[in-house]
Design an enzyme around this catalytic site. Structure first.
Site, PDB file in Angstrom:
ATOM      1  N   GLY A  11       8.777  25.476   9.095  1.00 45.70           N
ATOM      2  CA  GLY A  11       8.340  24.428   8.172  1.00 45.70           C
ATOM      3  C   GLY A  11       6.844  24.173   8.210  1.00 45.70           C
ATOM      4  O   GLY A  11       6.386  23.097   7.850  1.00 45.70           O
ATOM      5  N   GLY A  12       6.081  25.174   8.634  1.00 46.08           N
ATOM      6  CA  GLY A  12       4.623  25.020   8.635  1.00 46.08           C
ATOM      7  C   GLY A  12       4.104  24.115   9.742  1.00 46.08           C
ATOM      8  O   GLY A  12       2.906  23.836   9.808  1.00 46.08           O
ATOM      9  N   ARG A  41      19.439  32.663   8.673  1.00 48.94           N
ATOM     10  CA  ARG A  41      20.291  31.651   8.033  1.00 48.94           C
ATOM     11  C   ARG A  41      20.146  31.777   6.522  1.00 48.94           C
ATOM     12  O   ARG A  41      19.376  32.591   6.037  1.00 48.94           O
ATOM     13  CB  ARG A  41      19.828  30.263   8.460  1.00 48.94           C
ATOM     14  CG  ARG A  41      18.349  30.081   8.157  1.00 48.94           C
ATOM     15  CD  ARG A  41      17.857  28.681   8.265  1.00 48.94           C
ATOM     16  NE  ARG A  41      16.413  28.631   8.426  1.00 48.94           N
ATOM     17  CZ  ARG A  41      15.530  28.736   7.456  1.00 48.94           C
ATOM     18  NH1 ARG A  41      15.926  28.934   6.210  1.00 48.94           N
ATOM     19  NH2 ARG A  41      14.238  28.688   7.691  1.00 48.94           N
TER      20      ARG A  41
HETATM   21  P1  ADP Z   1       7.028  28.641   9.170  1.00 46.60           P
HETATM   22  O1  ADP Z   1       8.127  29.309   9.922  1.00 46.60           O
HETATM   23  O2  ADP Z   1       6.451  27.457   9.893  1.00 46.60           O
HETATM   24  O3  ADP Z   1       7.361  28.362   7.746  1.00 46.60           O
HETATM   25  P2  ADP Z   1       5.685  31.170   8.585  1.00 46.60           P
HETATM   26  O4  ADP Z   1       5.354  32.095   9.656  1.00 46.60           O
HETATM   27  O5  ADP Z   1       6.869  31.477   7.724  1.00 46.60           O
HETATM   28  O6  ADP Z   1       5.823  29.685   9.191  1.00 46.60           O
HETATM   29  O7  ADP Z   1       4.414  30.982   7.651  1.00 46.60           O
HETATM   30  C1  ADP Z   1       4.385  30.025   6.614  1.00 46.60           C
HETATM   31  C2  ADP Z   1       3.317  30.357   5.604  1.00 46.60           C
HETATM   32  O8  ADP Z   1       2.032  30.379   6.210  1.00 46.60           O
HETATM   33  C3  ADP Z   1       3.443  31.730   4.963  1.00 46.60           C
HETATM   34  O9  ADP Z   1       4.335  31.709   3.889  1.00 46.60           O
HETATM   35  C4  ADP Z   1       2.016  32.008   4.514  1.00 46.60           C
HETATM   36  O10 ADP Z   1       1.714  31.306   3.351  1.00 46.60           O
HETATM   37  C5  ADP Z   1       1.215  31.397   5.616  1.00 46.60           C
HETATM   38  N1  ADP Z   1       0.861  32.413   6.618  1.00 46.60           N
HETATM   39  C6  ADP Z   1       1.554  32.729   7.724  1.00 46.60           C
HETATM   40  N2  ADP Z   1       0.936  33.693   8.423  1.00 46.60           N
HETATM   41  C7  ADP Z   1      -0.195  33.986   7.763  1.00 46.60           C
HETATM   42  C8  ADP Z   1      -1.287  34.897   7.987  1.00 46.60           C
HETATM   43  N3  ADP Z   1      -1.352  35.665   9.056  1.00 46.60           N
HETATM   44  N4  ADP Z   1      -2.277  34.946   7.074  1.00 46.60           N
HETATM   45  C9  ADP Z   1      -2.244  34.135   5.977  1.00 46.60           C
HETATM   46  N5  ADP Z   1      -1.271  33.263   5.725  1.00 46.60           N
HETATM   47  C10 ADP Z   1      -0.241  33.181   6.581  1.00 46.60           C
END
Ligand code: ADP
Length: 634
Positions: free
Chosen positions: A164-165, A292
């Site tokens: 969730g960021g 999931r």
């Molecule tokens: P979470 O599990 O908290 O949602 P994610 O790893 O799925 O985190 O990443 C969420 C979002 O963050 C991605 O969809 C993308 O937009 C951004 N993001 C993640 N890693 C990178 C990266 N290395 N470079 C640029 N953007 C990234």
């Protein structure tokens, strides 16, 4: 097939699962906390079991309570939905120990993908391409900084246990590294009780493209194409679509094959999503795998014609996948917009309150609304403030987008601030129409998305002025009534003398007077009460009273107060300035933590704080005055 399942979740996703279960002749058991006693999903389920107080760590996250509920009701399987315990290995284990089928992957797969860093090691071994970065065990701040320095800025700090960021911070220079690491770790510890970090190269202008995979216990594996979830705020998805704009059949096949390879490498079963970042050259990098059902699964259902919850139940019951790869075809285009109780003009701060008016667009073969709330329900501080998912489908992207904007313009919510107007602006922006999306989309196009076109304002302003007058009339009527009634339902505000109708009857009354008072065609237009006074629905979309204030001859609704209020219920974690010391407009005055996210309260103008009303660590109610501020322009 199972005859009874328990849904270890709440709200929208519980309703979604019940629909499919009912269709398949499977009885459902809901679980509910104090806050959800009267919730829609509880009414929809065949049975319901009370599991405790509203805070989720005392109810929806307590493994024993859920297992006990399943045993008591004789449920043969548990569907965990998304969030809560859906990726919790202990819950999965306890299900097995009690002879209950967990509708999800085997515990080993959850464990393998549970840590973003461990997952990367596994994927590297399976030759799935990764974002360059550090995902090791040594967590000393010096080493992490050294890795970032070597990689070159910008880098992204990510919580290994994240989701969730949360616990994520972009760092643009070495100077910012230490404070960003500190903040990311604090947020991660708070949300996941784990502050292990990975450091990744922060890719510029990538797209978030994820592949839906499905595997069964008979070694079959397919991918149900991709979803583009690039349009995000605070790294959280806002609008998702399938297929991804500009995707070629060759790239789709390559990404699909990589996703299946990832799933096979951990002996996956059930529904899974492999998330990739895709750059402008068509290179893609593994980010994580979610073990999931995803929030955005409906767009895949709309273009594939498959029911993914049904697939989950089939696979969990040990049956083979319903289709082979060759049988799966993409039909048309779908969008999903997440309708949230939040304030886009205030850094997307979650909003709470009573949904005093809730009229979604009519459902059809083109429009689907997945929701867990009805008019009169409360958006509480306890759970995710999502109101609904608006899903649309048509034969191509242009047509589907027209469906989306039309449906958004018909979505009416009052009583709680929502992102509907923001979604409308986003969906009608020229860049989104062109399909020119990347993860920085909202930031790059903020001028177009957050601001209104002049002609729209010209159109809405007379209506708004008329609405303001009308609401004052209704307000006067309400006051007259109130003086005759004790326990009146009318809720009145004393600031600005402005009307704040929160009762549906008052809104209806205002609408009637408005229609009678104005010469403009109001067949599509109506007014609704909002936190700030009122909002106006027009064929051009939604206008908040705040947007139109300059045209109403009022500069600030809160002119009666020189004080700053808590944006929501939460904990004060830091007072950032000293009393009596001059600050500049936009300086951070204090930091609050609410819903496991940090929120800052900024100086509204140049000036100084004359008093803080709370100490750091205090729990404050939403709307409570936090400090007294003296502006230099006063
Ligand atoms: P979470 O599990 O908290 O949602 P994610 O790893 O799925 O985190 O990443 C969420 C979002 O963050 C991605 O969809 C993308 O937009 C951004 N993001 C993640 N890693 C990178 C990266 N290395 N470079 C640029 N953007 C990234």
């Amino acid at each position: 097939m199972f005859t009874k399942i328990l849904i270890a979740n709440r709200g929208e996703i519980a309703c979604r699962i019940i629909k499919t279960a009912r269709h398949m002749g499977i009885a459902t058991v809901a679980v509910y906390s104090d806050a959800d006693r009267d919730a829609l999903y509880v009414k929809m389920a065949d049975e319901a079991v009370y599991i405790g107080p509203a805070p989720s760590n005392e109810s929806y996250l307590v493994v024993e309570k859920l297992i006990q509920a399943a045993i008591e009701t004789g449920a043969q399987a548990v569907h965990p939905g998304y969030g809560f315990l859906s990726e919790n290995a202990e819950f999965c284990r306890q299900c097995a120990a009690n002879n209950i089928t967990f509708i999800g992957p085997p515990v080993e797969a959850i464990l393998a993908m549970g840590s973003k860093s461990a997952a990367k090691t596994i994927m590297a071994n399976a030759d799935v391409p990764l974002v360059p970065g550090y995902h090791g065990d040594d967590q000393s701040p010096d080493l992490l900084k050294h890795e970032a320095d070597t990689m070159g800025y910008p880098v992204l700090l990510k919580a290994a246990a994240g989701g969730g960021g949360k616990g994520m911070r972009a760092v643009y220079s070495a100077a910012e590294f230490d404070s960003a690491l500190h903040a990311a770790k604090r947020e991660a510890l708070n949300s996941f009780n784990d502050d292990i970090m990975l450091v990744e190269k922060y890719l510029l202008k990538p797209r978030h493209v994820e592949i839906q995979v499905f595997c069964d216990s008979h070694q079959n594996a397919v991918y149900l194409f991709e979803r583009d979830c690039s349009v995000q705020r605070r790294h959280q998805k806002v609008i998702e679509e399938a297929p991804a704009p500009g995707m070629t059949p060759e790239l789709r096949e390559k990404m699909g094959a990589a996703a299946i390879k990832a799933a096979r490498s951990i002996h996956y079963e059930g529904a899974g999503t492999v998330e990739f970042l895709l750059d402008s050259r068509g290179d893609f990098f593994f980010m994580e795998m979610n073990t999931r059902l995803q929030v955005e699964h409906p767009v895949t259902e709309m273009i594939s014609g498959q029911d993914l919850v049904a697939w989950q139940l089939i696979v969990a019951a040990g049956e083979p996948l319903p289709c082979s790869q060759e049988q799966l075809k993409i039909n048309g285009h779908a969008f999903e917009a997440r309708i949230y109780a939040e304030d886009p003009d205030n850094d997307f701060l979650p909003a709470t309150g009573c949904l005093s008016l809730l009229t979604p667009p009519a459902e059809s073969s083109h429009v689907r609304v997945d929701t867990g709330v009805v008019e009169g329900d409360e958006v509480s501080i306890y759970y995710d403030p999502m109101i609904a998912k608006l899903i649309v489908w048509d034969t191509n992207r242009t047509r589907a987008l027209a469906r989306l904007t039309e449906a958004l313009s018909r979505y009416r919510v009052a009583g709680v601030t929502t992102n509907i107007g923001f979604l409308y602006n986003l969906a009608t922006s020229s860049a989104f129409r062109a399909g020119d999306v990347d993860t920085g989309f909202i930031e790059h196009h903020s001028d177009e998305i957050f601001r209104r076109r002049e002609e729209d304002i010209d159109y809405a302003a007379p209506l708004a002025a008329s609405a303001a007058l009308t609401l004052r009339q209704a307000h006067a009527i309400a006051i007259a009534r109130q003086s005759n009634e004790t326990n009146s339902p009318w809720h009145l505000s004393n600031s600005w003398g402005r009307p704040r109708p929160t009762h549906p009857l008052q809104i209806q009354q205002s609408q009637r007077i408005l229609c009678a008072n104005t010469e403009t065609d109001l067949s599509h237009s109506s007014i609704v009460a909002t936190e700030y006074g009122f909002g106006l629905f027009t064929p051009q979309g939604y206008f908040s009273c705040r947007e139109l204030l300059p045209d109403l001859g009022v500069d600030n609704l809160d002119t009666d107060s020189g004080n700053l209020k808590a944006p929501m219920h939460g904990t004060l974690i830091g007072l950032m300035v000293d009393i009596g010391v001059a600050v500049k407009k936009g300086d951070i005055l204090l930091v609050m933590e609410a819903m496991k996210m940090e929120h800052t309260v900024l100086a509204p103008s140049d000036g100084l704080v004359t008093e803080f009303y709370f100490k750091a660590g205090a729990l404050v109610e939403g709307g409570a005055e936090l400090l007294s501020f003296e502006g230099h322009d006063r």
